[in-house]
Write a protein that holds these residues in place. Structure first.
Motif, PDB file in Angstrom:
ATOM      1  N   ARG A 650       0.996  -0.975   0.019  1.00 24.89           N
ATOM      2  CA  ARG A 650       0.048   0.073  -0.057  1.00 24.89           C
ATOM      3  C   ARG A 650       0.628   1.811   0.003  1.00 24.89           C
ATOM      4  NH1 ARG A 650      -2.774  -0.646   4.793  1.00 24.89           N
ATOM      5  NH2 ARG A 650      -3.807  -2.032   3.723  1.00 24.89           N
ATOM      6  N   PHE A 651       1.997   1.026   0.344  1.00 21.98           N
ATOM      7  CA  PHE A 651       2.439   2.253   0.883  1.00 21.98           C
ATOM      8  C   PHE A 651       3.805   2.612  -0.560  1.00 21.98           C
ATOM      9  CE2 PHE A 651       7.308   4.387   1.002  1.00 21.98           C
ATOM     10  CZ  PHE A 651       6.736   4.658   2.274  1.00 21.98           C
ATOM     11  N   LEU A 652       3.932   1.276  -1.564  1.00 19.83           N
ATOM     12  CA  LEU A 652       4.469   1.092  -3.038  1.00 19.83           C
ATOM     13  C   LEU A 652       3.215   1.772  -3.764  1.00 19.83           C
ATOM     14  CD1 LEU A 652       6.339   0.605  -3.839  1.00 19.83           C
ATOM     15  CD2 LEU A 652       5.505  -1.296  -4.524  1.00 19.83           C
ATOM     16  N   GLN A 653       2.215   1.685  -3.390  1.00 22.41           N
ATOM     17  CA  GLN A 653       1.307   2.185  -4.341  1.00 22.41           C
ATOM     18  C   GLN A 653       1.121   3.610  -4.052  1.00 22.41           C
ATOM     19  OE1 GLN A 653      -2.050  -0.400  -3.465  1.00 22.41           O
ATOM     20  NE2 GLN A 653      -1.064  -1.784  -5.645  1.00 22.41           N
ATOM     21  N   THR A 654       0.715   4.190  -3.599  1.00 25.34           N
ATOM     22  CA  THR A 654       0.201   5.368  -2.683  1.00 25.34           C
ATOM     23  C   THR A 654       1.881   6.590  -2.390  1.00 25.34           C
ATOM     24  OG1 THR A 654       0.761   4.792  -0.430  1.00 25.34           O
ATOM     25  CG2 THR A 654      -1.415   4.832  -1.449  1.00 25.34           C
ATOM     26  N   GLN A 655       2.902   6.248  -1.538  1.00 27.10           N
ATOM     27  CA  GLN A 655       3.563   6.992  -1.022  1.00 27.10           C
ATOM     28  C   GLN A 655       4.778   6.977  -2.458  1.00 27.10           C
ATOM     29  OE1 GLN A 655       2.739   9.587   1.556  1.00 27.10           O
ATOM     30  NE2 GLN A 655       0.701   7.818   1.572  1.00 27.10           N
ATOM     31  N   VAL A 656       5.507   6.121  -2.423  1.00 25.41           N
ATOM     32  CA  VAL A 656       6.292   5.907  -3.812  1.00 25.41           C
ATOM     33  C   VAL A 656       5.675   6.744  -5.103  1.00 25.41           C
ATOM     34  CG1 VAL A 656       8.230   4.572  -4.118  1.00 25.41           C
ATOM     35  CG2 VAL A 656       7.057   3.604  -2.020  1.00 25.41           C
TER      36      VAL A 656
END
Length: 813
Positions: A650-656
């Motif tokens: 989820r962090f990869l899809q949003t923040q990164v």
């Protein structure tokens, strides 16, 4: 600085001398005595030769003197010296004086007691090195020298302490680090950078770390970062709005040229405008060493100056050109050296047409026929400025130079701003800016200041720099010798125009190797070398431009790119034949021939360059985005190792994804690879440190490529963590952070000399509910922190280099 005086010295040592040619002979100036010289016992390069001078008193040395190529080193003791000069002597009997570097790269003046002269080559391969006489001048005023030495010692202490502090923090010895800071008046870095280290490395506070990157950008800490890249092609007057670079004329080693080209920066394509401007109506004849500028308001190109193949026209040609220029020939002028002034239209109703504005600018208050001058344009004010240049009058034995002029486009009027001294005037009478050609001039439109830099006068290369205030018509000498103030060597050719002025304005000096940064145009700024020496990348040398002169440089403010084309790299070591390169291809896809647009001399054994380079200036906003990208990628890696895979995804899809430049192939490729890294990362426990063997310099690449290798903590009580991947080779030297012990079985085991455990300073910052940071995690975060510092200017960060490197240095510990 007090005035320089002759300095007394003694011979402190030398390499072996020949016969009666002892080193003490250089103390006496008796040129008629053939034996009054020091001569080496052996010929170069079979043996290294040198002579060491010791000044009677501590001094700031400015001028030594008399071989061919040689180097001069200075220092407070003979075992630790720095190079202050590398130059050549002419093969004649005329005395030569050379300024010695006496200011370091930080602008700190340093004293010296010893001078070492190291010959490199002689005039003639069969001759021994001989030095007839050396005179040294400098400043020995006791009060001045005491002040200089005190400041220099304070500077050295500061440098050493800053390196010590950096070393302690890298090794997690934060308590002694803070103790030294508390007891000294030392600032390691900008407070924002210190806060970044605390939040990123010690606390893992990602949100505050990103906010601090933004604060660093706002504080101007990222202004000094410059990135270099290369390309291939040609170039020279720039239409930055449309991304077009115009090239006209030049010298191909055989003849002057009159072809006219344009390069489309976006399409990366050359197009020929005219194969011969000479046959066009009002077009310029073949020429080299001229100058062109582009007017962004009208879309016109202005051309002035010439060094042609003949520079002598027939009388009937004079009359015809006068009529074409709208001037009435009255027979009062018979000079064949006329300074034509042209204008070319790139748009509008007259697109593609030439105007002959004047057949002879000198007849209307402008400069005479000149070459290797400089010309810039203030497009807003519609005024051109022309500086210096060598006058073409047929008398090549008596060089003459032009002054500084302005041309008002709206009124078509020339004005003399800074005259040159008349021949009848005393040689001691000099104008504010000394006569020169082959120099550079750039305009800072924000402060309405012209910078005049370097060049040549007669056979002497110059290393001075001036600021000319247009509004007040006043000149300020910024450097009498920028080489001794941490800048480049004296050069023929020089600066490109500045990027838009801000708190810190930069000028770029060719090749391009240097940046001059200033906060106020009338006060001396700081020189910084921006291109490192060629390094090895994958076993192959990284290309950088060859040193050159007679080239052309333009700067695109919108793209933040400097374009450099062609030039002359000097004489080759072996005889070669000149080969003229013909135009390749046909129609619009032709590319221009090899040529040197600014060739003042016609020597056949010279290396003429046909290359085209670009230097990219990474914008502050782009640096900030790159910093954020690196920081977010590392945060994702930690999350992969410590958090559930779903949360990391989820962090990869949003923040990164939000910080990736999806137009950048490198970053998009890394983004896709991160997903594979997520599912390839084995599950770990909190006690599993991540093994890292990268250096801080490699961290940027390592973060974006292979995942870090993991290694479980050994269970045997007497086994401590080691930074080595294996310790099977008992003959290898233990690394700097480990020591060896012998176990009960007789086997050697390496233990960590520094356990890198949590420091009490960290304990005070850590949330009691969280576990201490593992040693390897501390190392990894430190490497990320230091990789981010590559974008921060030297004034705002910890010093470069490592104390460990001193151990391996030639004069190290």
């Amino acid at each position: 600085m007090p005035p320089a005086h002759a300095m007394a010295y003694a011979i402190a040592g030398c390499s072996e001398h020949s016969g009666n040619y002892v080193p003490d002979n250089i103390l006496v100036d008796t040129p008629q005595d053939a034996s009054s010289r020091w001569s080496g016992a052996q010929q170069l390069p079979t043996a290294k030769q040198w002579i060491l001078l010791k000044l009677e008193t501590l001094s700031v040395v400015k001028h030594p003197c008399n071989m061919r190529e040689f180097r001069v080193y200075v220092g407070l003791n003979p075992h630790h010296m720095v190079q202050a000069l590398h130059t050549q002597l002419k093969d004649d009997t005329v005395y030569e004086t050379f300024p010695l570097k006496h200011v370091n790269s930080e602008g700190i003046c340093f004293p010296t007691r010893f001078i070492k002269i190291v010959p490199v080559s002689a005039h003639g391969m069969s001759f021994h090195i001989s030095v007839w006489y050396v005179s040294v001048s400098g400043v020995a005023d006791p009060l001045y020298i005491d002040n200089i030495r005190s400041r220099y010692e304070e500077y050295r202490e500061t440098v050493v302490l800053r390196h010590v502090l950096k070393h302690l923090r890298q090794r997690r010895l934060l308590t002694p680090y803070q103790n030294i800071l508390a007891r000294s008046n030392i600032q390691v870095e900008h407070p924002v950078v210190t806060a970044l280290h605390s939040n990123l490395v010690l606390q893992g506070n990602w949100t505050d770390s990103e906010a601090l990157l933004s604060e660093a950008s706002s504080a101007g800490l990222l202004d000094a970062y410059i990135q270099f890249s290369n390309a291939a092609g040609h170039a020279m007057a720039l239409d930055s709005e449309n991304g077009l670079i115009y090239l006209l004329g030049g010298w191909d080693g055989q003849k002057s040229l009159d072809d006219f080209w344009v390069y489309d920066v976006n399409a990366e394509r050359w197009r020929v405008i005219s194969h011969s401007t000479s046959i066009e109506k009002n077009g310029p004849v073949a020429r080299s060493c001229h100058k062109m500028v582009y007017d962004t308001k009208s879309g016109c190109i202005y051309l002035l100056g010439r060094l042609g193949d003949g520079d002598i026209m027939k009388p009937e040609d004079h009359q015809e050109l006068l009529r074409r220029a709208g001037e009435i020939p009255d027979g009062s002028r018979s000079t064949p050296y006329c300074s034509e002034f042209f204008r070319y239209h790139t748009r509008g109703l007259d697109v593609g047409k030439w105007d002959l504005l004047s057949f002879d600018t000198a007849a209307f208050g402008g400069p005479p026929l000149i070459f290797d001058h400089q010309m810039v344009m203030d497009c807003e004010a519609q005024i051109l400025y022309v500086s210096g240049g060598r006058v073409v009058d047929g008398d090549w034995d008596s060089p003459k130079y032009s002054g500084m002029y302005s041309y008002n486009v709206r009124t078509s009027k020339w004005k003399l701003l800074q005259p040159q001294p008349a021949l009848s005037m005393s040689p001691s009478v000099q104008p504010p800016i000394s006569p020169r050609f082959g120099h550079s001039m750039v305009l800072d439109p924000m402060s309405h200041t012209l910078f005049i830099f370097a060049g040549q006068r007669d056979d002497k290369y110059l290393s001075d720099m001036y600021a000319y205030d247009i509004a007040s018509n006043t000149v300020t000498e910024l450097f009498s010798n920028f080489s001794t103030s941490g800048g480049p060597d004296a050069v023929f050719c020089g600066l490109t125009r500045p990027q838009p002025a801000c708190a810190l304005t930069s000028l770029r000096a060719d090749t391009p190797n240097w940046v001059y940064q200033y906060t106020h145009p009338s006060k001396p700024g700081k020189w910084t070398k921006i291109l490192p020496e060629p390094i090895q990348e994958g076993g192959e040398p990284v290309e950088v431009p060859l040193p050159r002169y007679a080239h052309q440089v333009v700067y695109d403010e919108g793209m933040k790119r400097v374009f450099m084309h062609g030039g002359n790299a000097g004489e080759v070591s072996t005889p070669t034949e000149d080969v003229e390169t013909e135009v390749e291809g046909g129609g619009d896809d032709e590319r221009p021939r090899s040529g040197d647009e600014n060739r003042p001399s016609r020597v056949s054994k010279e290396t003429r360059l046909d290359d085209f380079w670009t230097m990219k200036l990474l914008s502050k906003s782009r640096v900030f985005l790159r910093d954020g990208f690196m920081l977010t990628v590392y945060r994702f890696r930690e999350m992969c190792e410590e958090q559930p895979a779903v949360k990391a995804l989820r962090f990869l899809q949003t923040q990164v994804s939000a910080v990736v430049d999806h137009t950048n192939p490198e970053e998009t490729s890394v983004f896709r690879a991160l997903l594979g890294h997520l599912f390839s990362t084995p599950s770990t426990t909190d006690d599993s440190p991540v093994e890292s063997t990268s250096t801080p310099k490699e961290t940027t690449t390592n973060l974006l490529e292979e995942p870090p290798k993991k290694r479980s903590r050994p269970n045997t009580p007497d086994e401590a963590w080691t930074s080595r991947l294996d310790d099977d080779d008992e003959d290898e030297m233990p690394d700097a952070s480990t020591s060896a012990t012998v176990t009960s079985s007789g086997q050697k085991r390496r233990h960590a000399m520094l356990l890198m455990e949590e420091d009490p300073e960290e304990t005070a910052l850590r949330d009691p509910s969280t576990k201490p940071l593992l040693p390897e995690r501390f190392r990894q975060r430190t490497e990320v922190f230091e990789s981010l510092l590559q974008f921060v200017g030297d004034d705002g960060k910890q010093p470069m280099g490592s104390l460990l490197d001193m151990v391996d240095a030639e004069d190290g510990i």
